[in-house]
Design a protein around this motif. Structure first.
Motif, PDB file in Angstrom:
ATOM      1  N   MET A   1      89.515  38.194  84.934  1.00  0.00           N
ATOM      2  CA  MET A   1      89.108  39.189  83.934  1.00  0.00           C
ATOM      3  C   MET A   1      87.721  39.740  84.279  1.00  0.00           C
ATOM      4  N   GLN A   2      87.571  41.066  84.115  1.00  0.00           N
ATOM      5  CA  GLN A   2      86.253  41.675  84.326  1.00  0.00           C
ATOM      6  C   GLN A   2      85.367  41.337  83.132  1.00  0.00           C
ATOM      7  N   ALA A   3      84.556  40.341  83.305  1.00  0.00           N
ATOM      8  CA  ALA A   3      83.673  39.887  82.222  1.00  0.00           C
ATOM      9  C   ALA A   3      82.499  39.157  82.856  1.00  0.00           C
ATOM     10  N   THR A   4      81.398  39.126  82.126  1.00  0.00           N
ATOM     11  CA  THR A   4      80.194  38.445  82.605  1.00  0.00           C
ATOM     12  C   THR A   4      79.938  37.192  81.770  1.00  0.00           C
ATOM     13  N   GLY A   5      79.668  36.104  82.447  1.00  0.00           N
ATOM     14  CA  GLY A   5      79.210  34.893  81.775  1.00  0.00           C
ATOM     15  C   GLY A   5      77.689  34.917  81.716  1.00  0.00           C
ATOM     16  N   ILE A   6      77.143  34.766  80.530  1.00  0.00           N
ATOM     17  CA  ILE A   6      75.690  34.815  80.336  1.00  0.00           C
ATOM     18  C   ILE A   6      75.229  33.442  79.860  1.00  0.00           C
ATOM     19  N   ILE A   7      74.529  32.721  80.724  1.00  0.00           N
ATOM     20  CA  ILE A   7      74.052  31.382  80.369  1.00  0.00           C
ATOM     21  C   ILE A   7      72.626  31.502  79.841  1.00  0.00           C
ATOM     22  N   ILE A   8      72.439  31.125  78.577  1.00  0.00           N
ATOM     23  CA  ILE A   8      71.117  31.215  77.939  1.00  0.00           C
ATOM     24  C   ILE A   8      70.357  29.924  78.228  1.00  0.00           C
ATOM     25  N   ALA A   9      69.347  30.036  79.095  1.00  0.00           N
ATOM     26  CA  ALA A   9      68.599  28.848  79.521  1.00  0.00           C
ATOM     27  C   ALA A   9      67.106  29.051  79.289  1.00  0.00           C
ATOM     28  N   GLY A  10      66.792  29.665  78.144  1.00  0.00           N
ATOM     29  CA  GLY A  10      65.389  30.013  77.889  1.00  0.00           C
ATOM     30  C   GLY A  10      64.666  29.093  76.932  1.00  0.00           C
ATOM     31  N   GLU A  44      81.555  37.535  86.899  1.00  0.00           N
ATOM     32  CA  GLU A  44      80.177  37.346  87.360  1.00  0.00           C
ATOM     33  C   GLU A  44      79.413  36.495  86.339  1.00  0.00           C
ATOM     34  N   ILE A  45      78.324  35.895  86.810  1.00  0.00           N
ATOM     35  CA  ILE A  45      77.532  35.010  85.947  1.00  0.00           C
ATOM     36  C   ILE A  45      76.059  35.358  86.100  1.00  0.00           C
ATOM     37  N   ILE A  46      75.366  35.429  84.965  1.00  0.00           N
ATOM     38  CA  ILE A  46      73.920  35.702  84.928  1.00  0.00           C
ATOM     39  C   ILE A  46      73.243  34.549  84.195  1.00  0.00           C
ATOM     40  N   ILE A  47      72.086  34.121  84.700  1.00  0.00           N
ATOM     41  CA  ILE A  47      71.284  33.123  84.002  1.00  0.00           C
ATOM     42  C   ILE A  47      70.116  33.842  83.313  1.00  0.00           C
ATOM     43  N   VAL A  48      69.967  33.617  82.013  1.00  0.00           N
ATOM     44  CA  VAL A  48      68.806  34.157  81.292  1.00  0.00           C
ATOM     45  C   VAL A  48      67.787  33.026  81.177  1.00  0.00           C
ATOM     46  N   THR A  49      66.663  33.180  81.868  1.00  0.00           N
ATOM     47  CA  THR A  49      65.656  32.120  81.884  1.00  0.00           C
ATOM     48  C   THR A  49      64.272  32.701  82.119  1.00  0.00           C
ATOM     49  N   ASN A  50      63.273  32.007  81.614  1.00  0.00           N
ATOM     50  CA  ASN A  50      61.887  32.376  81.918  1.00  0.00           C
ATOM     51  C   ASN A  50      61.311  31.450  82.980  1.00  0.00           C
ATOM     52  N   SER A  51      62.171  30.601  83.566  1.00  0.00           N
ATOM     53  CA  SER A  51      61.745  29.644  84.608  1.00  0.00           C
ATOM     54  C   SER A  51      62.654  29.788  85.829  1.00  0.00           C
ATOM     55  N   TYR A  52      62.452  30.855  86.589  1.00  0.00           N
ATOM     56  CA  TYR A  52      63.336  31.146  87.724  1.00  0.00           C
ATOM     57  C   TYR A  52      63.438  29.987  88.711  1.00  0.00           C
ATOM     58  N   GLU A  53      62.318  29.316  88.957  1.00  0.00           N
ATOM     59  CA  GLU A  53      62.303  28.236  89.959  1.00  0.00           C
ATOM     60  C   GLU A  53      63.308  27.133  89.623  1.00  0.00           C
ATOM     61  N   ASP A  54      63.485  26.868  88.326  1.00  0.00           N
ATOM     62  CA  ASP A  54      64.390  25.787  87.906  1.00  0.00           C
ATOM     63  C   ASP A  54      65.839  26.050  88.286  1.00  0.00           C
ATOM     64  N   TYR A  55      66.212  27.324  88.376  1.00  0.00           N
ATOM     65  CA  TYR A  55      67.632  27.662  88.540  1.00  0.00           C
ATOM     66  C   TYR A  55      67.956  28.367  89.858  1.00  0.00           C
ATOM     67  N   ARG A  56      66.939  28.503  90.727  1.00  0.00           N
ATOM     68  CA  ARG A  56      67.155  29.207  91.996  1.00  0.00           C
ATOM     69  C   ARG A  56      68.246  28.547  92.832  1.00  0.00           C
ATOM     70  N   PHE A  57      68.373  27.213  92.690  1.00  0.00           N
ATOM     71  CA  PHE A  57      69.353  26.456  93.501  1.00  0.00           C
ATOM     72  C   PHE A  57      70.805  26.893  93.228  1.00  0.00           C
ATOM     73  N   LEU A  58      71.045  27.548  92.100  1.00  0.00           N
ATOM     74  CA  LEU A  58      72.406  27.989  91.773  1.00  0.00           C
ATOM     75  C   LEU A  58      72.818  29.236  92.555  1.00  0.00           C
ATOM     76  N   GLY A  59      71.830  29.975  93.054  1.00  0.00           N
ATOM     77  CA  GLY A  59      72.137  31.189  93.813  1.00  0.00           C
ATOM     78  C   GLY A  59      72.760  32.301  92.977  1.00  0.00           C
ATOM     79  N   LEU A  60      72.432  32.336  91.684  1.00  0.00           N
ATOM     80  CA  LEU A  60      72.993  33.338  90.778  1.00  0.00           C
ATOM     81  C   LEU A  60      71.913  34.323  90.324  1.00  0.00           C
ATOM     82  N   PRO A  61      72.304  35.529  89.912  1.00  0.00           N
ATOM     83  CA  PRO A  61      71.313  36.476  89.384  1.00  0.00           C
ATOM     84  C   PRO A  61      70.627  35.900  88.143  1.00  0.00           C
ATOM     85  N   MET A  62      69.343  36.158  88.016  1.00  0.00           N
ATOM     86  CA  MET A  62      68.570  35.667  86.873  1.00  0.00           C
ATOM     87  C   MET A  62      67.803  36.822  86.236  1.00  0.00           C
TER      88      MET A  62
END
Length: 198
Positions: A1-10, A44-62
């Motif tokens: 399905m054309q949809a975006t997963g938005i993970i709220i990690a703020g 597609e999946i997007i991470i919403v975060t104010n701490s990019y370094e914490d989630y860089r290992f996932l290789g996903l847009p932030m």
């Protein structure tokens, strides 16, 4: 399905005392478990975060909150603003046992609604819920007015509140663990037990 997963990690994870998303359950961080499950239902999946370094290992847009210190509604705003799809599944970063199938059910409700939010045993779950991109204007207006209660925002758009009966009608077998989230160390311990039992 054309949809975006938005993970709220703020969030600040102040009650847990450490970043909830990076706690490990069954050898994987909670956020990795969420990403793995989401891949079964979104494109597609997007991470919403104010701490990019914490989630860089996932290789996903932030993306970060454009409205700082304004809670989960600001995270939903950032995610919808960055999304390139009409349908979006928002997930909090502290929910280790989400169901891609339940996410798909909620996404289907967006054909006729701007949001679909589970309300189970009377409790609203706006951080495992779906939102259409066209809800962004109302989110922005709520933030501008500093009306930060998500329920108030949901009442201002066309929202389907999805009950246990709705899920039963769709033959979806709901488990309490699907919406389980962790705020305190004892809930992390419970999550490890749930994981071991399944």
């Amino acid at each position: 399905m054309q949809a975006t997963g938005i993970i709220i990690a703020g969030g600040k994870s102040s009650r847990m005392g450490t970043n909830k998303a990076l706690l490990k359950i069954g050898g994987k961080t909670v956020v990795e478990k969420i990403v793995s499950e989401l891949k079964g239902t979104v494109s597609e999946i997007i991470i919403v975060t104010n701490s990019y370094e914490d989630y860089r290992f996932l290789g996903l847009p932030m993306v970060c909150d454009q409205w700082q210190d304004m809670g989960p509604l600001a995270g939903i705003h950032a995610g919808l603003n960055a999304s390139s799809t009409e349908k979006n599944l928002v997930v909090a970063c502290d929910m280790p046992f989400i169901s891609a199938q339940l996410g798909g059910v909620l996404l289907d409700f967006l054909d006729e609604n701007q949001a679909a939010v589970p309300i189970i045993t009377g409790q609203l779950h706006p951080l495992f819920a779906t939102y259409r991109k066209d809800a962004l204007d109302e989110v922005t207006q709520s933030l501008q007015k500093q009306e930060l209660r998500i329920r108030q925002f949901l009442n201002n758009i066309k929202t389907k509140f999805v009950t246990e009966n709705d899920l039963q009608d769709l033959k979806f077998i709901f488990h309490e663990k699907h919406l389980f989230n962790m705020n305190h160390p004892e809930e992390f311990e419970k999550a490890k037990k749930i994981d071991a039992d399944f």
